[in-house]
Design an enzyme around this catalytic site. Sequence first.
Site, PDB file in Angstrom:
ATOM      1  N   TYR A  27       0.840  -1.210   0.000  1.00 50.07           N
ATOM      2  CA  TYR A  27       0.000   0.000   0.000  1.00 50.07           C
ATOM      3  C   TYR A  27       0.872   1.256   0.000  1.00 50.07           C
ATOM      4  CZ  TYR A  27      -3.208   3.654   1.582  1.00 50.07           C
ATOM      5  OH  TYR A  27      -3.916   4.829   1.700  1.00 50.07           O
ATOM      6  N   ARG A  50       1.293   6.528  -6.975  1.00 51.57           N
ATOM      7  CA  ARG A  50       0.127   7.386  -7.201  1.00 51.57           C
ATOM      8  C   ARG A  50       0.508   8.853  -7.041  1.00 51.57           C
ATOM      9  NH1 ARG A  50      -5.292   6.707  -3.566  1.00 51.57           N
ATOM     10  NH2 ARG A  50      -3.739   6.729  -1.896  1.00 51.57           N
ATOM     11  N   TYR A 102      -1.040  13.067   6.399  1.00 46.45           N
ATOM     12  CA  TYR A 102      -0.587  12.033   7.332  1.00 46.45           C
ATOM     13  C   TYR A 102       0.935  12.137   7.501  1.00 46.45           C
ATOM     14  CZ  TYR A 102      -4.937   9.167   7.170  1.00 46.45           C
ATOM     15  OH  TYR A 102      -6.215   8.681   7.273  1.00 46.45           O
ATOM     16  N   ARG A 161     -11.651  13.482   2.049  1.00 48.53           N
ATOM     17  CA  ARG A 161     -12.601  12.638   2.787  1.00 48.53           C
ATOM     18  C   ARG A 161     -13.930  12.486   2.064  1.00 48.53           C
ATOM     19  NH1 ARG A 161      -9.365   9.658   5.853  1.00 48.53           N
ATOM     20  NH2 ARG A 161      -7.923  10.972   7.037  1.00 48.53           N
ATOM     21  N   GLU A 213     -14.174  -0.907   6.972  1.00 48.11           N
ATOM     22  CA  GLU A 213     -14.158   0.416   6.344  1.00 48.11           C
ATOM     23  C   GLU A 213     -15.465   0.557   5.575  1.00 48.11           C
ATOM     24  OE1 GLU A 213     -10.425   1.809   4.625  1.00 48.11           O
ATOM     25  OE2 GLU A 213     -11.498   2.344   2.792  1.00 48.11           O
TER      26      GLU A 213
HETATM   27  C1  3EB Z   1      -7.870   6.173   5.912  1.00 45.40           C
HETATM   28  O1  3EB Z   1      -8.734   6.920   6.370  1.00 45.40           O
HETATM   29  C2  3EB Z   1      -8.306   4.801   5.508  1.00 45.40           C
HETATM   30  O2  3EB Z   1      -5.451   5.468  -0.207  1.00 45.40           O
HETATM   31  O3  3EB Z   1      -7.040   6.209  -1.504  1.00 45.40           O
HETATM   32  C3  3EB Z   1      -9.424   5.498   2.817  1.00 45.40           C
HETATM   33  C4  3EB Z   1      -9.790   6.081   1.605  1.00 45.40           C
HETATM   34  C5  3EB Z   1      -8.145   4.988   2.963  1.00 45.40           C
HETATM   35  C6  3EB Z   1      -8.880   6.162   0.554  1.00 45.40           C
HETATM   36  C7  3EB Z   1      -6.635   5.782  -0.405  1.00 45.40           C
HETATM   37  C8  3EB Z   1      -7.241   5.078   1.899  1.00 45.40           C
HETATM   38  C9  3EB Z   1      -7.597   5.656   0.705  1.00 45.40           C
HETATM   39  O4  3EB Z   1      -6.689   6.516   5.795  1.00 45.40           O
HETATM   40  C10 3EB Z   1      -7.714   4.344   4.237  1.00 45.40           C
END
Ligand code: 3EB
Length: 346
Positions: A149, A156, A209, A222, A333
């Site tokens: 990932y 990406r 992050y 989001r 999720e």
């Molecule tokens: C998170 O909140 C959970 O890598 O495109 C959620 C939605 C998550 C999209 C992405 C990853 C992705 O981090 C993981």
Amino acid sequence: MTARLHLGAPPLRVQRLQLADALALAPGDASPCDVLGAIAYGPPDSPGGLPTVNASVLCAGGAMADAWRASEHVASGTTGAVRWRCDGHWMFGAIDLDERIEQTGVAALAERAYRDLFAALAETGCTHLLRLWNYLPQINGDGGGMERYRQFNVGRHRAFVDAGQAAFEGAPAACALGIHRGALGIRFLAGRTAPVAIENPRQVSAYRYPTDYGPRAPSFSRAALADIGGGDVALFISGTASIVGHETVHAGRLLPQVQETLRNLAAVIAAAEAHTSARFDLAALDCVVYVRHASDAALVRQALQEALGSAAHTVMHAVYLEADICRQDLLVEIEAHSVARGALRA
Ligand code: 3EB
């Protein structure tokens, strides 16, 4: 592609259907068809040849699909690895790239997929992504010193930056799940105008992050809010999990994770409603629930039922898939979309 004369875009529509009914809508060779594409949740060898999300469908309901429809003036094409359909205003695309055939690592594979994706957007003029769905085989597996990932995020991110696409503020709504086998699968929806990117005040933006989660942060917002024509607004909610700030909470504990996820979904809806007259409802979403362990699906369903009521649309129409979540400590999720009457606020 020539833009057609319309007073505004023809409305974009979505329908959640049994997979068999979605296949019956599938574009024929002769007749015009307003289906841009569909995300199919079902066994990999579906009869209509519609490539499915390669994950087991759990609970009742069986194979399902979300079909995206627009006007009947649909052109189709391929750009590199992307197969797309576009009516000049709305576009749906699909990529299935098998790393065993491509003979590259995950970062290069993701970079190639997204490079082609952005080239397809440029070719059709639908340059604004509304929503992305990513399905990565063995997402938590080791890809030679780094989790797959995390490698995906590296590739990406590189493609976003190279294409001049927003990798931070204004990034598209997305989800990224792990499938057990098969090819990297990406599905996307795009349009001619930028949606409103929504963040969750309970969470650090994913594109911010810290590097504890990998050298490149994931590029997604989001949620995204879009005027889809016909007096409707669509809310696309990204994959949402039990994360507060940037940390996983309730690691390894299923039901508290579901509760926290519902709090996050409610917070995203509230944040979105500040930008529109449309009203959305946690109990009226078309959601997809991803569970790491197939045996947890019934427990999640029961928890949603207790929280939202057994007659709630969200409960009645949820699709459950067995998939790995991008953090090892997450068990569940939820992603969703919803359409409501209203307009975006200026
Ligand atoms: C998170 O909140 C959970 O890598 O495109 C959620 C939605 C998550 C999209 C992405 C990853 C992705 O981090 C993981």
